[in-house]
Enzyme design. Structure first.
Site, mmCIF file in Angstrom:
data_model
loop_
_atom_site.group_PDB
_atom_site.id
_atom_site.type_symbol
_atom_site.label_atom_id
_atom_site.label_comp_id
_atom_site.label_asym_id
_atom_site.label_seq_id
_atom_site.Cartn_x
_atom_site.Cartn_y
_atom_site.Cartn_z
ATOM 1 N N ASP A 361 0.826 -1.206 0.000
ATOM 2 C CA ASP A 361 0.000 0.000 0.000
ATOM 3 C C ASP A 361 0.864 1.262 0.000
ATOM 4 O OD1 ASP A 361 -2.551 0.994 -0.167
ATOM 5 O OD2 ASP A 361 -2.845 1.157 1.992
ATOM 6 N N ASP A 439 -9.025 -1.732 2.521
ATOM 7 C CA ASP A 439 -8.876 -1.168 3.865
ATOM 8 C C ASP A 439 -9.909 -1.732 4.831
ATOM 9 O OD1 ASP A 439 -6.804 0.437 2.917
ATOM 10 O OD2 ASP A 439 -8.205 1.991 2.263
#
Length: 548
Positions: A361, A439
């Site tokens: 990420d 997420d």
């Protein structure tokens, strides 16, 4: 009495300080944006159109009630680079609209003001940009000046005719928007429900094993375990990296493949979620036979509804005004079903998986902008579509297309909620707060594992599940706080992974269960002679353990 009085005064002072601080936070969060609203009315019909102005040059009222109404004189046949062809009697005390081109904004505004106009609108058939001029010209203009789309004035002319009254205003843009609270609610609810569903399913399986109704060898439990070894985790993350890079270079082709996959997977997930709820509340299946097959009327009806919802989303997926509701509904169902179906085998795998995805990420959000031509990260461009780099900028300059742009396809990989306080921006083009499915799903895998571990140790209080869910909530709040302070999108896993992993590890260490939590095999826990650490046990089939 004097002591009591001092305490009361101190209490009042403390309350006043809190109110002052809250007021300061609220007002600091208000931004005077460059987008505004042109409100046109004829007494019966009202329409709002997008305008762009320069707040530091010609500020506008912040509310419609505070704005002054003026009759509009349409002179788009002239550029107003000189006063020829426009008589003062015609425009005196009115709002004047002319065409963009040839001369500066300040020159047009000075001429309009000399003719007696109270407001100048400049119709543009090119990109709307924040109007500006030389520093010396700013003080010469004393009337509101704004740019509008040429097509908007043509549409208004058809709707209202020649009799139009206008108001110009620019609502302030708030950094702290209610959409963030909605996103937070969606995230924590989805993670908590997904984790709880996973733990409840594990409890039912263990009960079935204890009563001889289930398989003791664990084949059923292993069927949904995608991540059972470090090697598989590394291969999975490597595949994700490769897929993201492929999406970046071949977005226009692969996007349709992922849209089709999302429709199928989300419809199936929505079916599973609603069907489970119906089973829990005791809805009948209304079974009937066709030949040698037994069919359920409830399942057929439910499948039709879920498929219809997915098809409606697919057809209207680019209608920003309302389709986000269906996308979020399907996204929530997809994440819930994923967390219930897919699981990790132990905490060690959780740590490896979450750590690698954290690096993934951060790399694709913070590092890749240094390698891309437009300076936009690969993660952002893939998640928001190819027009991510063309989004209007915040601050002193904005760019808004003069004509509505053909919608670009976007991957259905984010929860989207429109920014409720961005009224002017939403008139010019819908603004959204977004949160990626990753997420939710990635930390959700650890929350689901914690919920299953609670089932393995017979924890009625679900201590691991509750603590990990609270850690996820704190991580999300920190993510939003950093985003608001820096005014930059944040890789949420940068905050969610440390919060959830460290919280779970500290809890297991304090309770003396780190070895079992790390290895995570339910059969090792079930076969051990340990007593529940909080004197917790299953109602009918308790398991012994030792106190912490």
């Amino acid at each position: 009495m004097s002591a009591v009085s001092r305490k009361l005064n101190a209490g009042k002072m403390e309350g006043a300080v809190k109110i002052a601080l809250l007021s300061m936070v609220f007002f600091v969060s208000q931004i005077n944006c460059q987008e505004g609203i042109l409100h046109i009315s004829n007494g019966k019909i009202n329409r709002d159109y997008c305008i762009v102005h320069n707040h530091s040059w010609t500020p506008l009222p912040q509310t419609l009630d505070n704005a002054t109404a003026y009759p509009l004189v349409n002179k788009i046949s002239t550029l107003l680079c000189n006063s020829s062809g426009v008589s003062p009697e015609m425009v005196n005390g009115t709002a004047l609209v002319v065409m963009r081109g040839k001369c500066d904004f300040s020159q047009k505004a000075s001429i309009a003001e000399s003719l007696g106009a109270t407001t100048l609108l400049i119709a543009s058939n090119t990109t709307l940009t924040t109007p500006s001029a030389n520093e010396s010209e700013y003080s010469k203009v004393h009337i509101p000046l704004a740019l509008m789309r040429y097509n908007d004035i043509l549409e208004a002319q058809q709707v209202f005719g020649e009799k139009m009254w206008i108001k110009l205003y620019a609502p302030p843009y708030s950094k702290i928007d209610a959409s963030l609270a909605v996103i937070l609610l969606i995230a924590i609810t989805t993670v908590s429900l997904g984790g709880y569903w996973s733990g409840a399913s594990e409890s039912e399986r263990l009960d079935a094993v204890a009563t001889g109704r289930g398989k003791q060898d664990g084949e059923e439990n292993k069927a949904g375990m995608l991540f059972v070894s470090p090697l598989k985790v590394v291969i999975f993350v490597a595949m994700m990296c490769g897929m993201l890079v492929l999406m970046y270079f071949f977005y226009s082709v692969l996007v349709y493949f992922f849209i089709a996959v999302f429709c199928i997977a989300s419809a199936a997930a929505l079916f599973n979620c609603i069907s489970t709820v119906m089973d829990k509340i005791g809805c009948g299946t209304l079974s009937f036979s066709v030949g040698n097959r037994s069919l359920s009327a409830r399942s057929l009806l439910l499948a039709s509804v879920c498929i219809t919802i997915a098809v409606i989303w697919a057809v209207y997926r680019n209608e920003d005004r309302w389709i986000w509701i269906l996308q979020d509904l399907l996204g929530i169902a997809f994440c819930l079903n994923f967390l219930k179906t897919i699981s990790v085998s132990n905490f060690k795998i959780c740590v490896i998986l979450l750590s690698l995805l954290l690096l993934y990420d951060v790399f694709f959000v913070f590092i890749t902008p240094f390698f891309t031509k437009n300076g936009v990260s690969i993660m952002v461009e893939v998640a928001l579509g190819p027009d991510a780099s063309a989004e209007k900028t915040q601050g002193n300059m904005v760019k808004i297309p003069a004509e509505p742009q053909a919608p670009t396809e976007k991957l259905p990989v984010v929860m989207r909620v429109p920014r409720f306080s961005a009224w002017a921006q939403n008139v010019c083009g819908m603004q959204f707060s977004v949160l990626g499915y990753g997420d939710i799903i990635v930390p959700g895998l650890l929350v689901s594992y914690c919920s299953k571990f609670d089932a393995w140790i017979n924890s009625r209080r679900k201590i691991y599940f509750v603590c990990c869910s609270l850690a996820y909530l704190m991580g999300m709040i920190l993510t939003f706080a950093v985003m608001l302070l820096t005014q930059m999108g944040q890789p949420a896993l940068l905050y969610l992974v440390p919060f959830t992993v460290i919280t779970s590890a500290v809890l297991a260490a304090c309770r003396g269960e780190m070895k079992q939590f790390w290895t995570g095999t339910p059969y090792q826990v079930l076969d051990s002679s340990r007593k529940p650490l909080l004197a917790e046990r299953r109602a009918e089939h308790s398991i012994n353990g030792e106190n912490c």
